[in-house]
Design a protein around this motif. Structure first.
Motif, PDB file in Angstrom:
ATOM      1  N   ASP A 197       0.887  -1.225   0.006  1.00  0.00           N
ATOM      2  CA  ASP A 197      -0.091  -0.142   0.013  1.00  0.00           C
ATOM      3  C   ASP A 197       0.917   1.244  -0.090  1.00  0.00           C
ATOM      4  OD1 ASP A 197      -2.668   1.181   0.180  1.00  0.00           O
ATOM      5  OD2 ASP A 197      -1.993   1.939   2.091  1.00  0.00           O
ATOM      6  N   HIS A 198       1.955   1.250   0.460  1.00  0.00           N
ATOM      7  CA  HIS A 198       3.044   2.321   0.548  1.00  0.00           C
ATOM      8  C   HIS A 198       3.020   2.773  -0.858  1.00  0.00           C
ATOM      9  CE1 HIS A 198       5.702  -0.905  -0.015  1.00  0.00           C
ATOM     10  NE2 HIS A 198       6.369  -0.238  -0.691  1.00  0.00           N
ATOM     11  N   ARG A 199       3.240   2.101  -1.640  1.00  0.00           N
ATOM     12  CA  ARG A 199       3.363   2.502  -3.108  1.00  0.00           C
ATOM     13  C   ARG A 199       2.585   3.569  -3.689  1.00  0.00           C
ATOM     14  NH1 ARG A 199       6.703  -0.892  -6.311  1.00  0.00           N
ATOM     15  NH2 ARG A 199       7.354  -2.862  -5.480  1.00  0.00           N
ATOM     16  N   ALA A 200       1.211   3.681  -3.119  1.00  0.00           N
ATOM     17  CA  ALA A 200       0.256   4.825  -3.504  1.00  0.00           C
ATOM     18  C   ALA A 200       0.454   6.011  -2.754  1.00  0.00           C
ATOM     19  CB  ALA A 200      -1.017   4.173  -3.346  1.00  0.00           C
ATOM     20  N   GLY A 201       1.648   6.170  -1.691  1.00  0.00           N
ATOM     21  CA  GLY A 201       1.879   7.057  -0.953  1.00  0.00           C
ATOM     22  C   GLY A 201       0.625   7.803  -0.266  1.00  0.00           C
ATOM     23  N   GLY A 202       0.404   8.986  -0.465  1.00  0.00           N
ATOM     24  CA  GLY A 202      -0.741   9.675   0.126  1.00  0.00           C
ATOM     25  C   GLY A 202      -1.996   9.927  -0.867  1.00  0.00           C
ATOM     26  N   LEU A 203      -2.003   9.156  -1.814  1.00  0.00           N
ATOM     27  CA  LEU A 203      -3.035   9.314  -2.955  1.00  0.00           C
ATOM     28  C   LEU A 203      -4.382   8.915  -2.400  1.00  0.00           C
ATOM     29  CD1 LEU A 203      -1.209   8.061  -6.138  1.00  0.00           C
ATOM     30  CD2 LEU A 203      -2.080  10.265  -5.787  1.00  0.00           C
ATOM     31  N   LEU A 204      -5.407   9.740  -2.463  1.00  0.00           N
ATOM     32  CA  LEU A 204      -6.860   9.581  -1.943  1.00  0.00           C
ATOM     33  C   LEU A 204      -6.784   9.189  -0.724  1.00  0.00           C
ATOM     34  CD1 LEU A 204      -7.789   7.528  -4.985  1.00  0.00           C
ATOM     35  CD2 LEU A 204      -9.296   9.197  -4.080  1.00  0.00           C
ATOM     36  N   GLY A 205      -5.800   9.700   0.428  1.00  0.00           N
ATOM     37  CA  GLY A 205      -5.926   9.444   1.433  1.00  0.00           C
ATOM     38  C   GLY A 205      -6.606  10.547   2.327  1.00  0.00           C
ATOM     39  N   ASP A 206      -6.653  10.766   3.493  1.00  0.00           N
ATOM     40  CA  ASP A 206      -7.441  11.776   4.267  1.00  0.00           C
ATOM     41  C   ASP A 206      -6.805  13.181   4.010  1.00  0.00           C
ATOM     42  OD1 ASP A 206      -9.330   9.966   5.009  1.00  0.00           O
ATOM     43  OD2 ASP A 206      -8.951  10.007   7.248  1.00  0.00           O
ATOM     44  N   GLU A 207      -5.515  13.229   4.095  1.00  0.00           N
ATOM     45  CA  GLU A 207      -4.862  14.356   3.742  1.00  0.00           C
ATOM     46  C   GLU A 207      -5.145  15.053   2.417  1.00  0.00           C
ATOM     47  OE1 GLU A 207      -0.437  16.607   3.976  1.00  0.00           O
ATOM     48  OE2 GLU A 207      -0.677  15.031   5.132  1.00  0.00           O
ATOM     49  N   ALA A 208      -4.798  14.070   1.476  1.00  0.00           N
ATOM     50  CA  ALA A 208      -4.831  14.515   0.082  1.00  0.00           C
ATOM     51  C   ALA A 208      -6.548  14.907   0.075  1.00  0.00           C
ATOM     52  CB  ALA A 208      -4.729  13.299  -0.815  1.00  0.00           C
ATOM     53  N   TYR A 209      -7.593  14.356   0.459  1.00  0.00           N
ATOM     54  CA  TYR A 209      -8.905  14.630   0.351  1.00  0.00           C
ATOM     55  C   TYR A 209      -9.111  16.059   1.005  1.00  0.00           C
ATOM     56  CZ  TYR A 209     -13.911  13.833   0.541  1.00  0.00           C
ATOM     57  OH  TYR A 209     -15.304  13.953   0.360  1.00  0.00           O
ATOM     58  N   CYS A 210      -8.774  16.203   2.202  1.00  0.00           N
ATOM     59  CA  CYS A 210      -8.896  17.510   2.889  1.00  0.00           C
ATOM     60  C   CYS A 210      -8.211  18.673   2.031  1.00  0.00           C
ATOM     61  CB  CYS A 210      -8.105  17.343   4.261  1.00  0.00           C
ATOM     62  SG  CYS A 210      -9.047  16.768   5.587  1.00  0.00           S
ATOM     63  N   ARG A 211      -7.165  18.283   1.573  1.00  0.00           N
ATOM     64  CA  ARG A 211      -6.442  19.390   0.657  1.00  0.00           C
ATOM     65  C   ARG A 211      -7.243  19.934  -0.460  1.00  0.00           C
ATOM     66  NH1 ARG A 211      -1.380  21.007   1.941  1.00  0.00           N
ATOM     67  NH2 ARG A 211      -0.156  19.524   3.654  1.00  0.00           N
ATOM     68  N   ALA A 212      -7.948  18.926  -1.034  1.00  0.00           N
ATOM     69  CA  ALA A 212      -8.583  18.978  -2.326  1.00  0.00           C
ATOM     70  C   ALA A 212     -10.040  19.590  -1.925  1.00  0.00           C
ATOM     71  CB  ALA A 212      -9.044  17.739  -2.865  1.00  0.00           C
ATOM     72  N   LEU A 213     -10.552  19.274  -0.728  1.00  0.00           N
ATOM     73  CA  LEU A 213     -11.822  20.109  -0.345  1.00  0.00           C
ATOM     74  C   LEU A 213     -11.652  21.471  -0.118  1.00  0.00           C
ATOM     75  CD1 LEU A 213     -13.001  17.662   2.512  1.00  0.00           C
ATOM     76  CD2 LEU A 213     -14.230  17.984   0.275  1.00  0.00           C
ATOM     77  N   VAL A 214     -10.558  21.868   0.461  1.00  0.00           N
ATOM     78  CA  VAL A 214     -10.364  23.355   0.754  1.00  0.00           C
ATOM     79  C   VAL A 214      -9.867  23.936  -0.574  1.00  0.00           C
ATOM     80  CG1 VAL A 214      -8.358  24.810   1.671  1.00  0.00           C
ATOM     81  CG2 VAL A 214      -9.229  22.891   2.934  1.00  0.00           C
ATOM     82  N   GLU A 215      -9.224  23.384  -1.533  1.00  0.00           N
ATOM     83  CA  GLU A 215      -8.949  23.973  -2.850  1.00  0.00           C
ATOM     84  C   GLU A 215     -10.047  24.077  -3.683  1.00  0.00           C
ATOM     85  OE1 GLU A 215      -7.206  25.575  -5.973  1.00  0.00           O
ATOM     86  OE2 GLU A 215      -6.259  25.056  -4.230  1.00  0.00           O
ATOM     87  N   VAL A 216     -11.118  23.146  -3.542  1.00  0.00           N
ATOM     88  CA  VAL A 216     -12.475  23.253  -4.271  1.00  0.00           C
ATOM     89  C   VAL A 216     -13.096  24.629  -3.695  1.00  0.00           C
ATOM     90  CG1 VAL A 216     -14.677  22.524  -4.464  1.00  0.00           C
ATOM     91  CG2 VAL A 216     -12.767  21.040  -4.840  1.00  0.00           C
ATOM     92  N   GLU A 217     -13.196  24.919  -2.456  1.00  0.00           N
ATOM     93  CA  GLU A 217     -13.725  25.996  -1.782  1.00  0.00           C
ATOM     94  C   GLU A 217     -13.232  27.196  -2.170  1.00  0.00           C
ATOM     95  OE1 GLU A 217     -16.507  26.279  -0.279  1.00  0.00           O
ATOM     96  OE2 GLU A 217     -17.162  24.430   0.707  1.00  0.00           O
ATOM     97  N   ALA A 218     -11.803  27.413  -2.042  1.00  0.00           N
ATOM     98  CA  ALA A 218     -10.934  28.391  -2.505  1.00  0.00           C
ATOM     99  C   ALA A 218     -11.048  28.634  -4.074  1.00  0.00           C
ATOM    100  CB  ALA A 218      -9.534  28.080  -2.237  1.00  0.00           C
TER     101      ALA A 218
END
Length: 418
Positions: free
Chosen positions: A9-30
């Protein structure tokens, strides 16, 4: 990210993890706030840098990730808590941010933010898969070309059938990967923007501040905001798809096209690396906790694992798509999020493992040829029978259009991705 339940699973790094999702949510609002301001729909007092101010709060949001996750249960999604947190932080900031806080999220609904953030995260995962697929195309094309004449026994229903070459087998693997590449290239990454009921009525109402009472002027301004929003995120501006889930099922289907192709490769490798077969070997293998002689084809095992699991996840996405109702589904929409995240993360992992598997592959052409020649009488039984029907003696190696088929696939591999 790592998982003891999903080795690799480490091969996917942070992809589609909670942190990536949070960052995307903030980016959408911004990005939405930027679009409201740059289009002139929102007042100048919001501030031209309001979107940046929202992005600057990303670390605050990440620090509150657990609280947002727990709070999401009450509203069914994390956007309600996110918007409240962002408005609170903006209002507590420098003068003028209170107006920005007031305009934050206006015209959107939670599903717009959730879906658009998932599309952003999914695009990153697809990019990772595509990179591996492109590398696999090169590796498989080299295998097919190098071994176009490497004789081996074709097997059907586990038994020897007729002669073939390893080049033909590698070309078959390559066809599956090329098909997956085409499916991935055809994916669309749309913004989700429909407002509360999928009509953008809230956005058009807000447009009255700048466009006045003229319905046509309001509509033009609303369309302009939508395009600015999509452009800022690098997504496609399309009609709302709140309960028409084609973009989600397309992602799932493209992922499964890839895992299917890799699963077929892994299955062949698992058979041909068996000690009693020995026609393939691996430069990199796994060990055993108790048997020191073992050299397990672990990468092939893990790729096959994903190929077995992925279709079920994609089926869940299709089931959710079929269960959509009204203008926002009551459960079917919610069922997609973790399912899609798991499917795409596992596809990223399997893609990297499949590439490593091909890089480690050793073709034992001498073993293949020896076995095929030893079974020549059985492998050419069909040839003798058909030659008798045609009224002539069997002529030459029984390989048909093997060379042509390899060339055909190689030509496709060398064409640019559509």
């Amino acid at each position: 990210m790592t998982s003891l339940f999903w080795p690799g699973d480490h091969r996917a790094g942070g992809l589609l993890g909670d942190e990536a999702y949070c960052r995307a949510l903030v980016e959408v609002e911004a990005a939405w706030l930027d679009a409201l301001v740059s289009s002139g729909l929102a007042p100048d007092t919001v501030g031209a840098d309001a979107g940046r101010a929202v992005r600057d709060l990303t670390d605050d949001v990440l620090a509150q990730r657990d609280a947002l996750a727990e709070g999401a249960e009450s509203g069914g999604n994390p956007v309600i808590g996110l918007v409240a947190l962002l408005r609170e932080r903006l209002s507590a900031g420098p003068a003028g941010r209170t107006v920005a806080a007031t305009w934050l999220h206006r015209g959107l609904t939670s599903q717009d933010v959730v879906d658009t953030a998932l599309v952003l995260c999914s695009r990153d995962a697809v990019d990772a898969v595509v990179a591996d697929v492109e590398e696999q195309v090169v590796l498989l094309a080299e295998l097919a070309a190098e071994h176009r004449g490497s004789l081996m026994a074709a097997r059907t229903l586990t038994q020897h059938a007729v002669p073939t070459t390893f080049g033909v087998k590698a070309a078959g693997w390559l066809v599956g990967v090329l098909d997956a590449r085409d499916r991935l290239a055809a994916l669309r990454f749309p913004v989700q923007l429909g407002g509360a009921g999928g009509t953008l009525s809230g956005l058009v109402e807000l447009a009255g501040r700048a466009a006045g009472e003229d319905p046509a002027a309001r509509a033009r301004l609303a369309r302009d905001v939508r395009q600015r929003f999509a452009d800022a995120l690098g997504l496609e501006a399309v009609a709302p798809w709140h309960t028409t889930r084609g973009p989600v099922t397309a992602l799932g289907d493209a992922a499964v096209a890839a895992t299917d192709a890799w699963g077929r490769i892994a299955r062949d490798v698992l058979v041909l690396t068996r000690p009693e077969v020995g026609e393939l070997a691996l430069a990199a293998t796994g060990g055993s906790s108790t048997m020191p002689q073992k050299a397990n084809p672990t990468l092939a095992v893990l790729v096959r694992r994903t190929a077995l699991v992925a279709p079920g996840l994609a089926a869940t996405l299709h089931l959710a798509a079929a269960d959509q109702v009204d203008e926002r589904a009551d459960g079917a929409w919610h069922a997609e999020w973790a399912t899609l995240a798991d499917l795409l993360r596992r596809t990223v992992v399997a893609g990297a493992e499949a590439t490593a598997l091909l890089e480690a592959l050793e073709v034992r052409a001498d073993v293949m040829a020896e076995r095929a020649l030893g079974a020549a009488d059985a492998l050419t039984a069909e040839q003798r029978g058909l030659a008798g029907v045609a009224g002539h003696e069997p002529v030459g190696p029984y390989l048909g259009l093997a060379e042509d088929l390899v060339d055909e696939v190689l030509r496709r591999a060398h064409r640019p991705t559509p």
